[in-house]
Design a protein around this motif. Structure first.
Motif, PDB file in Angstrom:
ATOM      1  N   PRO A   1     -17.435  -8.215 -16.999  1.00  0.00           N
ATOM      2  CA  PRO A   1     -17.053  -6.754 -16.328  1.00  0.00           C
ATOM      3  C   PRO A   1     -17.006  -7.174 -14.965  1.00  0.00           C
ATOM      4  O   PRO A   1     -17.862  -7.473 -14.207  1.00  0.00           O
ATOM      5  CB  PRO A   1     -18.367  -6.044 -16.676  1.00  0.00           C
ATOM      6  CG  PRO A   1     -18.892  -6.701 -18.107  1.00  0.00           C
ATOM      7  CD  PRO A   1     -18.455  -8.220 -17.856  1.00  0.00           C
TER       8      PRO A   1
ATOM      9  N   LEU B   1     -10.056  -5.418 -11.758  1.00  0.00           N
ATOM     10  CA  LEU B   1     -10.390  -4.221 -11.235  1.00  0.00           C
ATOM     11  C   LEU B   1      -8.889  -3.519 -10.847  1.00  0.00           C
ATOM     12  O   LEU B   1      -8.071  -4.075 -10.408  1.00  0.00           O
ATOM     13  CB  LEU B   1     -11.319  -3.985 -10.227  1.00  0.00           C
ATOM     14  CG  LEU B   1     -12.799  -4.484 -10.400  1.00  0.00           C
ATOM     15  CD1 LEU B   1     -13.534  -4.373  -8.966  1.00  0.00           C
ATOM     16  CD2 LEU B   1     -13.674  -3.546 -11.422  1.00  0.00           C
TER      17      LEU B   1
ATOM     18  N   HIS C   1     -13.417   0.325 -12.475  1.00  0.00           N
ATOM     19  CA  HIS C   1     -13.027  -0.366 -13.665  1.00  0.00           C
ATOM     20  C   HIS C   1     -11.832   0.432 -14.361  1.00  0.00           C
ATOM     21  O   HIS C   1     -11.164   1.059 -13.655  1.00  0.00           O
ATOM     22  CB  HIS C   1     -14.343   0.286 -14.771  1.00  0.00           C
ATOM     23  CG  HIS C   1     -14.173   1.575 -14.914  1.00  0.00           C
ATOM     24  ND1 HIS C   1     -14.458   2.680 -14.261  1.00  0.00           N
ATOM     25  CD2 HIS C   1     -13.852   2.502 -16.227  1.00  0.00           C
ATOM     26  CE1 HIS C   1     -14.449   3.859 -14.760  1.00  0.00           C
ATOM     27  NE2 HIS C   1     -13.941   3.810 -15.969  1.00  0.00           N
TER      28      HIS C   1
ATOM     29  N   GLN D   1     -16.591  -3.380 -19.966  1.00  0.00           N
ATOM     30  CA  GLN D   1     -16.453  -3.254 -18.312  1.00  0.00           C
ATOM     31  C   GLN D   1     -16.560  -1.699 -18.148  1.00  0.00           C
ATOM     32  O   GLN D   1     -16.923  -1.237 -17.199  1.00  0.00           O
ATOM     33  CB  GLN D   1     -15.197  -3.608 -18.198  1.00  0.00           C
ATOM     34  CG  GLN D   1     -13.838  -3.443 -18.594  1.00  0.00           C
ATOM     35  CD  GLN D   1     -13.127  -2.158 -17.846  1.00  0.00           C
ATOM     36  OE1 GLN D   1     -13.047  -1.914 -16.686  1.00  0.00           O
ATOM     37  NE2 GLN D   1     -12.474  -1.584 -18.587  1.00  0.00           N
TER      38      GLN D   1
ATOM     39  N   ALA E   1     -19.671  -0.146 -15.929  1.00  0.00           N
ATOM     40  CA  ALA E   1     -19.323   1.043 -14.631  1.00  0.00           C
ATOM     41  C   ALA E   1     -19.894   2.320 -14.997  1.00  0.00           C
ATOM     42  O   ALA E   1     -20.048   2.912 -13.785  1.00  0.00           O
ATOM     43  CB  ALA E   1     -17.693   1.104 -14.412  1.00  0.00           C
TER      44      ALA E   1
END
Length: 458
Positions: free
Chosen positions: A135, A139, A145, A274, A278
């Motif tokens: 994760p 991006l 995320h 991920q 976030a």
């Protein structure tokens, strides 16, 4: 003798294990430890099916370590306290562990790092142990995320994939380190009758046999409820008894549309990790707020109970819920159908369904369970939050001859073919011959109620 500690959490294997590899390469002695922490149980982990599967995994891990000259050290108590005591007793210089994504896992890492630094020791947290792509490694511009799967998948697929690590050939554990008894499945009560066996050995065997037998047909048949050609590897991935990275490598090596579809499912798993990393609050709160309200009160409670028990009057829904109770696992298409039925046809809060699933699913993973529920309920990352799955249409498409329903709803076994999906169409004595409830709600009525209560423009 230099000593390193490997703290196992949700990574219960010896193959392709970066923390174990780093510890074995950097120290003369290694202490593999698993802490049975009551705080983990309080998060909701301690469902019988997962505890039983965990026991299998720990037994198998202990066996694999012993084959290499080591052993698994099991401790009971607070993770930070137990690891700190172990480090002090063995005079270990460092601790290695896999990175987590939940708020609980992150707090545990922070507490452990602070405690070790106070003692002049170091904590190494390894990414890419539980997931393929860590994760935060992928991006979008201007965000922490990806909130939409397709662009995430494109970036994810373009990432360089590390090669899996071999298991250490040998390990040495200090002889004077005490351990509690490794738990056994027989210690756990109220386990689903057909719960699969856990452990890395079983997971690797299943991966190999499934890749050979079913990978090539996976793209075309993964939604076939009765055929059940899904890999059933999710419990082993959840407990880290299998490496997702190794699974991607082995599938990609065979290639083809089936391999692409299977790897895409592993990408979905990373996608949800991920998102939760976030937005850790999404484990219990709406990822995206939607207008409207959920049903409450005695009628809603009665509908929820009927859903849990597999007595909704919609055979495919009831079949999937009964499979869950019997196996501690449910076909993925069944998960979508049952979740849509509860949250959109019955208009009951998705959290109630997610809680019930976590009480039974052996692969009950916070990131995937909660965020898949939100995706279906329209509060998550789905770009079509108002979609409603019609359980009859789904049944006729994914169980066309009714074999799945007849297996799990045996009281309807006398109905041939697709007729089993609509028993309410029978009349008189024909209907009376089947001890099966009428539908909780007519589908058009459920849809109208969903639009009214949830403020939907569907």
């Amino acid at each position: 003798m230099t000593v390193a500690v490997v703290l196992y959490t949700s990574d219960l294997r010896v193959h392709d294990h970066p923390p174990l590899r780093a510890a074995a390469q950097g120290a003369e002695e290694v202490v593999p430890v698993f802490v049975r922490d009551p705080a983990v149980d309080r998060t909701g982990f301690a469902a019988p099916n997962r505890l039983a599967f965990l026991a299998d995994c720990l037994e198998d891990l202990d066996r694999a370590l012993k084959e290499r000259g080591g052993r698994l050290v099991v401790r009971d108590g607070d993770t930070v306290t137990e690891v700190r005591e172990l480090v002090r007793r063995t005079e270990a210089d460092e601790v290695h562990m896999a990175a987590g994504v939940t708020a609980f896992a992150r707090r545990r890492e922070a507490r452990l790092r602070e405690a070790l630094e106070e003692d002049g020791r170091r904590l190494y947290v390894h990414d890419g142990v539980v997931t393929v792509v860590p994760p935060g490694d992928v991006l979008p511009q201007g965000s922490d995320h990806f909130a939409v799967f397709t662009p995430y998948h494109r970036r994810w697929a373009a990432q360089p994939l590390r090669n899996p690590f071999a298991a250490p050939r040998s390990l040495s554990v200090p002889s004077d380190v005490r351990s509690e008894r490794v738990p056994r499945r027989s210690d756990v009560a109220d386990v689903s009758p057909a719960l699969p066996a856990g452990g890395e050995s079983e997971g690797r065997k299943r991966l190999g046999s499934w890749l050979t037998a079913h990978l090539d047909t996976y793209e075309d048949r993964h939604d076939d409820l009765a055929g059940d050609v899904t890999s059933r590897l999710s419990p082993y991935l959840h407990f880290g008894a299998l490496s997702a990275t190794e699974a991607v490598h082995r599938a990609a090596k065979r290639g083809g549309a089936g391999a692409d579809a299977f790897v895409r499912q592993l990408c979905w798993r990373d996608f949800h990790h991920q998102v939760l990393a976030a937005r850790p609050e999404a484990s219990g709160a709406d990822y995206r707020s939607r207008p409207g309200r959920w049903r409450e009160g005695p009628d809603a409670e009665a509908d929820l109970a009927a859903w849990r028990e597999g007595r909704t009057g919609y055979p495919v829904v009831d079949a999937a819920m009964r499979q869950l109770a019997h196996e501690g696992w449910m076909h993925n298409r069944g998960r979508l159908i049952t979740a849509s039925f509860l949250s959109k046809t019955l208009c009951v809060d998705w959290r109630e369904g997610a809680r019930h699933f976590l009480g039974l699913l052996v692969d009950g993973d916070v990131a995937n369970n909660q965020l898949n529920w939100q995706w279906v309920a329209g509060t998550g990352t789905d770009t079509r939050p108002n979609r409603v799955l019609n359980p009859v249409a789904q049944a006729k498409r994914y169980d066309p001859d009714g074999a799945y329903v007849r297996r799990w709803v045996p009281e309807l076994a006398g109905l041939d073919g697709a007729a089993v999906h609509e028993p309410w169409r029978l009349t008189g004595l024909d209907r009376a011959a089947y001890d099966y409830p009428d539908p909780l709600v007519e589908l058009p009525e459920g849809l109208e109620r969903f639009r009214r209560l949830r403020g939907s423009a569907a």
